[in-house]
Design an enzyme around this catalytic site. Structure first.
Site, short mmCIF file in Angstrom:
data_model
loop_
_atom_site.label_atom_id
_atom_site.label_comp_id
_atom_site.label_asym_id
_atom_site.label_seq_id
_atom_site.Cartn_x
_atom_site.Cartn_y
_atom_site.Cartn_z
N ASN A 102 0.92 -1.16 0.16
CA ASN A 102 -0.45 0.01 0.17
C ASN A 102 0.63 1.25 -0.03
OD1 ASN A 102 -3.05 -0.70 -0.54
ND2 ASN A 102 -3.30 -1.47 2.23
N LYS A 107 5.66 3.73 -3.99
CA LYS A 107 6.27 2.42 -4.64
C LYS A 107 5.32 2.53 -5.70
CE LYS A 107 8.66 -0.21 -1.22
NZ LYS A 107 8.90 -1.28 -0.64
N ASP A 134 11.15 -6.88 -1.63
CA ASP A 134 11.69 -6.76 -0.11
C ASP A 134 12.96 -7.20 -0.63
OD1 ASP A 134 10.78 -6.83 2.14
OD2 ASP A 134 12.14 -8.53 2.01
N THR A 135 13.48 -5.23 0.14
CA THR A 135 13.82 -4.72 0.80
C THR A 135 15.75 -5.05 1.78
OG1 THR A 135 13.87 -3.46 -1.33
CG2 THR A 135 15.59 -2.88 0.12
N GLY A 153 14.74 6.09 5.19
CA GLY A 153 14.84 4.62 5.75
C GLY A 153 16.55 5.09 6.05
N LYS A 161 18.33 8.95 -7.88
CA LYS A 161 18.54 8.14 -6.90
C LYS A 161 17.55 6.85 -7.85
CE LYS A 161 16.97 5.70 -3.07
NZ LYS A 161 16.04 5.32 -2.00
N HIS A 198 18.68 -0.14 -6.54
CA HIS A 198 18.88 -1.38 -5.62
C HIS A 198 17.21 -1.80 -6.24
CE1 HIS A 198 17.39 1.44 -2.89
NE2 HIS A 198 17.34 0.23 -2.01
#
Ligand code: IMP
Length: 193
Positions: A9, A13, A69-70, A150, A172, A177
């Site tokens: 959610n 992203k 997932d990171t 983060g 960025k 990633h």
């Protein structure tokens, strides 16, 4: 138009992937499919958690789904915080508390190499695919910049004088990633579906 669920959610992203994917696919959020429960993330690897989230939706809602997932992997800390990046300093902590813990563990440490790693897991029909993106860099000794989220204030990508928090989001995304994993995923969608 084919619909895919993105098991998130997170508005940023969602916007980012919708912009990249364009009109060929409709990307639905968890809210869009009325999934309001907490999806378990109980694996001890990034790959495992991405796959677990995508499977949860596929199994319960029967829809093609992808999940990401990171983790930040710091060489001198044997890959910590890794899969525990969001809750490094404990459950329900702020990013600043996670950064404080990281900086204190890295005090006096010479080898500051680190990388961010993102895995996108995609399940369509009975096909299961994973796409991985990485960016290498180092952990700074102090915070620099105000942007991002983060660990961005203390991560300086290779060949750059700036931390992620000092870059524009466009700059960025080009090297990140998540940006790299997303490119592979979108190429696959365009080639295979
Ligand atoms: P997630 O799997 O995307 O939710 O990421 C897990 C955690 O990794 C986040 O809560 C952040 O602490 C960290 N993280 C993920 N992506 C980034 C990034 O691009 N910059 C800084 N930290 C990030």
């Amino acid at each position: 138009m084919k619909s895919l669920v993105f098991a998130t959610n997170n508005k940023k992203k969602l916007r980012e992937i919708r912009e990249i994917i364009g009109n060929k696919f409709e990307v639905l959020s968890l809210e869009d499919i009325n999934c309001h429960e907490e999806i378990p993330e109980t694996c001890d690897t990034i790959e495992g958690n991405a796959l677990q989230k995508a499977h949860y939706i596929k199994d319960k809602f029967g829809m093609d789904c992808f999940a990401d997932d990171t983790g930040l992997e710091v060489a001198a800390l044997n890959g910590e915080p890794g899969v525990y990046s969001a809750r490094y300093a404990g459950e329900n902590v702020t990013p600043e508390q996670n950064i404080d813990k990281l900086l204190s563990k890295m005090e006096g440490v010479k080898n500051r190499s680190a990388k961010f790693r993102t895995v996108i897991a995609f399940i369509h029909g009975d096909v299961e695919k994973e796409f991985e993106g990485q960016v290498s860099g180092s952990i700074t000794t102090e915070r620099h910049g105000e942007g991002g989220f983060g660990y961005d204030k203390v991560f300086q990508p290779e060949n750059s004088d700036l931390t992620f928090a000092e870059m524009t989001s466009e700059a960025k995304n080009k090297i990140s990633h998540r940006g790299n994993a997303t490119k592979l995923f979108v190429d696959y969608l365009n080639d295979e579906l």
